[in-house]
Every structure is written in structure tokens, then in C-alpha cells.
Design an enzyme around this catalytic site. Sequence first.
Site, PDB file in Angstrom:
ATOM      1  N   LYS A  10       0.836  -1.198   0.000  1.00  0.00           N
ATOM      2  CA  LYS A  10       0.000   0.000   0.000  1.00  0.00           C
ATOM      3  C   LYS A  10       0.883   1.265   0.000  1.00  0.00           C
ATOM      4  CE  LYS A  10      -3.786  -2.285   2.577  1.00  0.00           C
ATOM      5  NZ  LYS A  10      -4.521  -2.287   3.876  1.00  0.00           N
ATOM      6  N   TYR A  50     -11.577  -2.639  -3.618  1.00  0.00           N
ATOM      7  CA  TYR A  50     -12.297  -2.618  -2.331  1.00  0.00           C
ATOM      8  C   TYR A  50     -13.787  -2.531  -2.648  1.00  0.00           C
ATOM      9  CZ  TYR A  50      -7.888  -2.150   0.208  1.00  0.00           C
ATOM     10  OH  TYR A  50      -6.641  -2.367   0.741  1.00  0.00           O
ATOM     11  N   ASN A 127      -1.598  -0.321   7.367  1.00  0.00           N
ATOM     12  CA  ASN A 127      -0.913  -1.561   7.744  1.00  0.00           C
ATOM     13  C   ASN A 127      -0.038  -2.131   6.617  1.00  0.00           C
ATOM     14  OD1 ASN A 127      -3.013  -2.349   6.145  1.00  0.00           O
ATOM     15  ND2 ASN A 127      -4.112  -3.486   7.727  1.00  0.00           N
ATOM     16  N   HIS A 130      -1.648  -5.294   1.505  1.00  0.00           N
ATOM     17  CA  HIS A 130      -2.910  -6.017   1.292  1.00  0.00           C
ATOM     18  C   HIS A 130      -2.576  -7.411   0.772  1.00  0.00           C
ATOM     19  CE1 HIS A 130      -6.857  -7.128  -0.318  1.00  0.00           C
ATOM     20  NE2 HIS A 130      -6.165  -7.613  -1.340  1.00  0.00           N
ATOM     21  N   GLU A 141      -9.028 -10.569  -7.619  1.00  0.00           N
ATOM     22  CA  GLU A 141      -7.983  -9.544  -7.536  1.00  0.00           C
ATOM     23  C   GLU A 141      -6.851  -9.791  -8.538  1.00  0.00           C
ATOM     24  OE1 GLU A 141      -7.139  -9.544  -3.321  1.00  0.00           O
ATOM     25  OE2 GLU A 141      -9.128  -8.735  -2.860  1.00  0.00           O
TER      26      GLU A 141
HETATM   27  P1  ADP Z   1      -7.242  -7.269   5.653  1.00  0.00           P
HETATM   28  O1  ADP Z   1      -6.480  -6.175   4.935  1.00  0.00           O
HETATM   29  O2  ADP Z   1      -6.431  -7.850   6.795  1.00  0.00           O
HETATM   30  O3  ADP Z   1      -7.780  -8.331   4.741  1.00  0.00           O
HETATM   31  P2  ADP Z   1      -9.964  -6.198   5.804  1.00  0.00           P
HETATM   32  O4  ADP Z   1     -10.165  -6.776   4.446  1.00  0.00           O
HETATM   33  O5  ADP Z   1     -10.970  -6.536   6.830  1.00  0.00           O
HETATM   34  O6  ADP Z   1      -8.512  -6.571   6.380  1.00  0.00           O
HETATM   35  O7  ADP Z   1      -9.917  -4.617   5.731  1.00  0.00           O
HETATM   36  C1  ADP Z   1      -9.247  -3.980   4.668  1.00  0.00           C
HETATM   37  C2  ADP Z   1      -8.418  -2.844   5.218  1.00  0.00           C
HETATM   38  O8  ADP Z   1      -9.282  -1.848   5.801  1.00  0.00           O
HETATM   39  C3  ADP Z   1      -7.437  -3.179   6.333  1.00  0.00           C
HETATM   40  O9  ADP Z   1      -6.234  -3.747   5.872  1.00  0.00           O
HETATM   41  C4  ADP Z   1      -7.213  -1.800   6.946  1.00  0.00           C
HETATM   42  O10 ADP Z   1      -6.277  -1.044   6.182  1.00  0.00           O
HETATM   43  C5  ADP Z   1      -8.589  -1.162   6.820  1.00  0.00           C
HETATM   44  N1  ADP Z   1      -9.433  -1.255   8.027  1.00  0.00           N
HETATM   45  C6  ADP Z   1     -10.057  -2.362   8.471  1.00  0.00           C
HETATM   46  N2  ADP Z   1     -10.769  -2.087   9.581  1.00  0.00           N
HETATM   47  C7  ADP Z   1     -10.612  -0.767   9.845  1.00  0.00           C
HETATM   48  C8  ADP Z   1     -11.086   0.142  10.873  1.00  0.00           C
HETATM   49  N3  ADP Z   1     -11.900  -0.257  11.867  1.00  0.00           N
HETATM   50  N4  ADP Z   1     -10.716   1.423  10.805  1.00  0.00           N
HETATM   51  C9  ADP Z   1      -9.903   1.840   9.819  1.00  0.00           C
HETATM   52  N5  ADP Z   1      -9.418   1.045   8.828  1.00  0.00           N
HETATM   53  C10 ADP Z   1      -9.749  -0.229   8.842  1.00  0.00           C
HETATM   54 MG    MG Z   2      -9.212  -8.163   3.245  1.00  0.00          MG
END
Ligand code: ADP
Ligand code: MG
Length: 163
Positions: A10, A50, A127, A130, A141
Site C-alpha cells: 500500500k 475494495y 498496515n 494487502h 484480484e
Molecule cells: P485485511 O487487509 O487484513 O484483509 P480487511 O479486508 O478486513 O482486512 O480490511 C481492509 C483494510 O481496511 C485493512 O487492511 C485496513 O487497512 C482497513 N481497516 C479495516 N478495519 C478498519 C477500521 N476499523 N478502521 C480503519 N481502517 C480499517
Molecule cells: Mg481483506
Amino acid sequence: MIERTFVMIKPDGVKRALIGEVIRRFENSGLKLIGMKMLHVDKDFAKKHYTEDITVRRGEAVRNMLLDYVVEGPVVAMVWEGVVAIEVVRKIVGGTEPRTAVPGTIRGDYTHVSYAYADAKKLPVKNIIHASGDAKDAAHEVALWFSAKELFSYTNVHDVHLY
Ligand code: ADP
Ligand code: MG
């Protein structure tokens, strides 16, 4: 059992100069890189990545923050191939919330904030990376980000241990 999975560094991971560090971890595991490019996507494209699925799981506000986050700078898109690659890549990436992501994982080693902090500040959880969540997401994807011509089939040093 050989799977392909989509990984994206990211914008925060690119700006923090963690591209090499991320790639090294997947390479060391024996997974094979079969496609890679740097690009700066727009909002329309980001919405295809997304999808509404995020709204269902995380809510509209999180999806909107994520859409802004992923277009704020260039990203590095990759496809990794290997035995149960989807699950193994998720293991190397670590949990979604940096606060609880286990040390030794990418997110556990390079990030620390909590959901509560991000939500209070109205920020996306930054974080670094992805990775596709399951086989259905991986298929969607990989096809969204890469054409067939951009994915490569070749033998590397790990194959001798696989076949
Ligand atoms: P992952 O990336 O671990 O698969 P998700 O698909 O659930 O997680 O969510 C996508 C992304 O949305 C996360 O990697 C994070 O960057 C963001 N995210 C998820 N939950 C939150 C939240 N409560 N507040 C802000 N950002 C969030
Ligand atoms: Mg995810």
C-alpha cells in the site's frame, strides 16, 4: 494445491521504503513471484478492488477511508504462487490490526496502531500491505490487477524441492 494470490504494498509501505523488505519475506518462504508492477490507481479502479464486500464487513466509513488511502500514492502489485499460497501469504502478512499483529509478521514488525486510535482520528488503519483473503478474492484480484500476459511461468531454485 498450487495457488496464486494477490499482494499489494500500500502507499504507506512504498513511502516507508519497505518494498524490498516485504518481497524478501515472501521470497525467503519459497513462494514464487510470477507478476509485479508499480502503479498509481484512481478511485474508480480502487472501488473494483475494495468492493461493497468491505462495506458489509467494515462499514461505509471504513470503505471510504480505504478508497482515499489506496489512491494517495503509488502501490506495488504482485502475484505470488505456491502451495496453499493464499493462506501462507496471510500468515506472513499478519493480522489486520497492527496492535495485535504478531511479531515476526510484516504488520506485527512494522506497524503498531489500534483500531480505536484509527477510528478516533477517522483514519484508515495503515498496515503496509494487502493480501487476498480467500480463493474467491484471490481470483477476482489477480484478474483485476494483471492481464494473462503480465503473469509468468518459469522454474526457480525452489521448484526442485517441490516436485
Ligand atoms: P485485511 O487487509 O487484513 O484483509 P480487511 O479486508 O478486513 O482486512 O480490511 C481492509 C483494510 O481496511 C485493512 O487492511 C485496513 O487497512 C482497513 N481497516 C479495516 N478495519 C478498519 C477500521 N476499523 N478502521 C480503519 N481502517 C480499517
Ligand atoms: Mg481483506
